[in-house]
Design a protein around this motif. Structure first.
Motif, PDB file in Angstrom:
ATOM      1  N   ASN A  61      67.060  63.034  31.882  1.00  0.00           N
ATOM      2  CA  ASN A  61      66.989  63.936  30.726  1.00  0.00           C
ATOM      3  C   ASN A  61      65.760  64.819  30.799  1.00  0.00           C
ATOM      4  N   ILE A  62      65.795  65.900  30.047  1.00  0.00           N
ATOM      5  CA  ILE A  62      64.734  66.911  30.107  1.00  0.00           C
ATOM      6  C   ILE A  62      63.414  66.386  29.567  1.00  0.00           C
ATOM      7  N   ASP A  63      63.455  65.503  28.562  1.00  0.00           N
ATOM      8  CA  ASP A  63      62.207  64.978  28.012  1.00  0.00           C
ATOM      9  C   ASP A  63      61.386  64.265  29.072  1.00  0.00           C
ATOM     10  N   ASP A  64      62.070  63.514  29.950  1.00  0.00           N
ATOM     11  CA  ASP A  64      61.346  62.792  30.991  1.00  0.00           C
ATOM     12  C   ASP A  64      60.734  63.748  32.010  1.00  0.00           C
ATOM     13  N   TYR A  65      61.447  64.830  32.343  1.00  0.00           N
ATOM     14  CA  TYR A  65      60.852  65.825  33.237  1.00  0.00           C
ATOM     15  C   TYR A  65      59.592  66.423  32.607  1.00  0.00           C
ATOM     16  N   ILE A  66      59.679  66.778  31.327  1.00  0.00           N
ATOM     17  CA  ILE A  66      58.525  67.368  30.643  1.00  0.00           C
ATOM     18  C   ILE A  66      57.382  66.361  30.541  1.00  0.00           C
ATOM     19  N   ASN A  67      57.704  65.124  30.122  1.00  0.00           N
ATOM     20  CA  ASN A  67      56.663  64.118  29.915  1.00  0.00           C
ATOM     21  C   ASN A  67      56.030  63.651  31.215  1.00  0.00           C
ATOM     22  N   SER A  68      56.731  63.832  32.333  1.00  0.00           N
ATOM     23  CA  SER A  68      56.176  63.385  33.614  1.00  0.00           C
ATOM     24  C   SER A  68      54.907  64.153  33.992  1.00  0.00           C
ATOM     25  N   PHE A  69      54.718  65.332  33.412  1.00  0.00           N
ATOM     26  CA  PHE A  69      53.498  66.089  33.686  1.00  0.00           C
ATOM     27  C   PHE A  69      52.286  65.500  32.962  1.00  0.00           C
ATOM     28  N   GLY A  70      52.527  64.519  32.089  1.00  0.00           N
ATOM     29  CA  GLY A  70      51.431  63.808  31.448  1.00  0.00           C
ATOM     30  C   GLY A  70      51.072  62.500  32.124  1.00  0.00           C
ATOM     31  N   LEU A  71      51.779  62.159  33.206  1.00  0.00           N
ATOM     32  CA  LEU A  71      51.456  60.937  33.949  1.00  0.00           C
ATOM     33  C   LEU A  71      50.108  61.090  34.655  1.00  0.00           C
ATOM     34  N   PRO A  72      49.473  59.969  35.032  1.00  0.00           N
ATOM     35  CA  PRO A  72      48.178  60.060  35.725  1.00  0.00           C
ATOM     36  C   PRO A  72      48.219  60.918  36.979  1.00  0.00           C
ATOM     37  N   ASN A  73      49.364  60.958  37.648  1.00  0.00           N
ATOM     38  CA  ASN A  73      49.559  61.838  38.800  1.00  0.00           C
ATOM     39  C   ASN A  73      50.960  62.422  38.683  1.00  0.00           C
ATOM     40  N   ALA A  74      51.065  63.638  38.179  1.00  0.00           N
ATOM     41  CA  ALA A  74      52.377  64.237  37.922  1.00  0.00           C
ATOM     42  C   ALA A  74      53.174  64.324  39.214  1.00  0.00           C
ATOM     43  N   PRO A  75      54.452  63.885  39.217  1.00  0.00           N
ATOM     44  CA  PRO A  75      55.225  63.875  40.464  1.00  0.00           C
ATOM     45  C   PRO A  75      55.876  65.204  40.842  1.00  0.00           C
ATOM     46  N   TYR A  76      56.075  66.109  39.885  1.00  0.00           N
ATOM     47  CA  TYR A  76      56.726  67.399  40.166  1.00  0.00           C
ATOM     48  C   TYR A  76      58.102  67.194  40.815  1.00  0.00           C
ATOM     49  N   PHE A  77      58.869  66.220  40.334  1.00  0.00           N
ATOM     50  CA  PHE A  77      60.148  65.894  40.970  1.00  0.00           C
ATOM     51  C   PHE A  77      61.061  67.112  41.068  1.00  0.00           C
ATOM     52  N   GLY A  78      61.409  67.499  42.291  1.00  0.00           N
ATOM     53  CA  GLY A  78      62.431  68.502  42.543  1.00  0.00           C
ATOM     54  C   GLY A  78      62.093  69.922  42.162  1.00  0.00           C
ATOM     55  N   ALA A  79      60.865  70.174  41.715  1.00  0.00           N
ATOM     56  CA  ALA A  79      60.530  71.475  41.134  1.00  0.00           C
ATOM     57  C   ALA A  79      60.063  72.480  42.186  1.00  0.00           C
ATOM     58  N   ILE A  80      60.137  73.752  41.811  1.00  0.00           N
ATOM     59  CA  ILE A  80      59.491  74.805  42.584  1.00  0.00           C
ATOM     60  C   ILE A  80      58.011  74.811  42.209  1.00  0.00           C
ATOM     61  N   ILE A  81      57.154  74.833  43.238  1.00  0.00           N
ATOM     62  CA  ILE A  81      55.710  74.832  43.029  1.00  0.00           C
ATOM     63  C   ILE A  81      55.185  76.253  43.185  1.00  0.00           C
ATOM     64  N   GLY A  82      54.353  76.672  42.238  1.00  0.00           N
ATOM     65  CA  GLY A  82      53.746  77.994  42.320  1.00  0.00           C
ATOM     66  C   GLY A  82      52.752  78.187  41.181  1.00  0.00           C
ATOM     67  N   GLN A  83      51.947  79.107  41.240  1.00  0.00           N
ATOM     68  CA  GLN A  83      51.974  80.230  42.139  1.00  0.00           C
ATOM     69  C   GLN A  83      51.397  79.880  43.513  1.00  0.00           C
ATOM     70  N   TYR A  84      50.572  78.829  43.574  1.00  0.00           N
ATOM     71  CA  TYR A  84      50.022  78.438  44.870  1.00  0.00           C
ATOM     72  C   TYR A  84      50.158  76.936  45.044  1.00  0.00           C
ATOM     73  N   SER A  85      50.925  76.546  46.059  1.00  0.00           N
ATOM     74  CA  SER A  85      51.129  75.138  46.350  1.00  0.00           C
ATOM     75  C   SER A  85      49.904  74.544  47.037  1.00  0.00           C
ATOM     76  N   GLY A  86      49.585  73.312  46.669  1.00  0.00           N
ATOM     77  CA  GLY A  86      48.442  72.642  47.263  1.00  0.00           C
ATOM     78  C   GLY A  86      47.152  72.968  46.536  1.00  0.00           C
ATOM     79  N   ARG A  87      46.059  72.524  47.122  1.00  0.00           N
ATOM     80  CA  ARG A  87      44.755  72.633  46.467  1.00  0.00           C
ATOM     81  C   ARG A  87      44.025  73.904  46.854  1.00  0.00           C
ATOM     82  N   ILE A  88      43.268  74.427  45.900  1.00  0.00           N
ATOM     83  CA  ILE A  88      42.323  75.524  46.150  1.00  0.00           C
ATOM     84  C   ILE A  88      40.945  75.032  45.722  1.00  0.00           C
TER      85      ILE A  88
END
Length: 340
Positions: A61-88
């Protein structure tokens, strides 16, 4: 024969409904997406006459996708990463002789596009293409979002071919000179998303990887994989822990191969990018259940983030990540599934 289907995934509220889009090909492979994060929610592959295996991690469900960004290490399951992937590093870089300070969201550093990343945006369904068996999702950023110069218009086209390839085609154009590094952040598990990945065989088409500091940010040096734990030039079991960027061999568009002997299934990843960042993880810290009540942990899936190098804007010897005003960014990655 291929088909495109739509169903209601979730209602966020009375005014906003989230739809799930399904691409199916003649061999029965079905790939599903939602607009939130332009996310791949499932990839179901027939492995016998009466069994399909879902080879990516995700939520029901969508709530779990949204709430996953509040986890200690967000998993970004299946998502498009941007604007810049990785660390700066230090959440800053120099562009056109001007220092740009991005939002820091990983200690003093910037990771995966910042606080309000592409992964947490609602993308717009621009096009169904029943002939190509494809959908295109678009996103337009606010001017200077996360302090990235300009406004970016991004499109991601997902196409499922009859020969069992999922093609991910990215395009972007900016109103100002900026930097960009997009990727797809699915966690794969060819044994099924309820298990770990440790019995699967991995090959990475790279003879070097990027040296990193204690914050996992590239130093600018390249290390030969020979005589290290990161030598996957021949098939080896998936490692318990990896979070490293591999420099892909020039002249070879295949990045990685993953094999499940249990399901007699192989996945090959092709890209026009110079690197693949490989990461084993998926931990939801016993706070959120995965699909079908799965309990995701630190070895639940493996990511193949085809991309430019992390922190490239701060290293003159790395490929340029600059997108000039009005020019087009083009990135393509292909996930190919084969019976073995």
């Amino acid at each position: 024969m291929h088909t495109i289907n739509i169903n209601l995934f979730n209602e966020v509220n009375d005014d906003q409904k989230i739809f799930e889009y399904h691409l199916t090909n003649k061999n029965g492979i079905q790939v599903s997406f939602i607009e939130y994060g332009a996310t791949i929610t499932s990839i179901k592959i027939p492995v016998s006459n009466d069994k399909k295996v879902d080879v990516v991690l995700g939520f029901d469900n969508i709530d779990d996708y949204i709430n996953s960004f509040g986890l200690p290490n967000a998993p970004y399951f299946g998502a498009i990463i941007g604007q810049y992937s990785g660390r700066i590093k230090n959440a800053s870089f120099i562009l056109n002789n001007e220092k740009i300070d991005l939002n820091a969201n990983s200690g003093e550093n910037h990771i995966h596009g910042g606080i309000h990343s592409f992964s947490q945006k609602y993308w717009h369904l621009e096009k169904f293409d029943e002939v190509e068996n494809a959908i295109t999702l678009t996103l337009t950023t606010d001017e200077n979002q996360e302090n990235y110069p300009g406004s970016l218009k991004v499109s991601v086209k997902y196409q499922l071919t009859e020969d069992d390839k999922l093609i991910v085609d990215y395009k972007a154009i900016s109103t100002n000179d900026t930097i960009i590094n997009l990727t797809q952040h699915s966690y794969f598990n060819l044994d099924g998303h309820e298990k770990d990945v440790l019995n699967q065989d991995l090959k990475i088409y790279a003879e070097k990887y990027l040296e990193t500091d204690q914050q996992n940010i590239p130093t600018g040096k390249f290390i030969d994989v020979k005589n290290t734990n990161f030598d996957f030039t021949d098939y080896k079991k998936c490692p318990e822990k990896v979070d490293n960027t591999f420099v892909l061999n020039e002249g070879n568009d295949v990045a990685v191969s993953l094999i499940s002997k249990q399901n007699k299934l192989q996945m090959n990843v092709y890209t026009n990018q110079p690197a693949v960042h490989v990461y084993v993880g998926g931990n939801c810290f016993n706070q959120i259940k995965g699909k079908e009540n799965a309990n995701y942990h630190t070895k639940s899936g493996i990511c193949f983030e085809t991309q430019n190098f992390p922190d490239a804007p701060n290293h003159a010897n790395f490929p340029s990540a600059i997108l000039k005003k009005g020019e087009s960014y083009n990135q393509k990655t292909i996930f190919e599934f084969k019976k073995i």
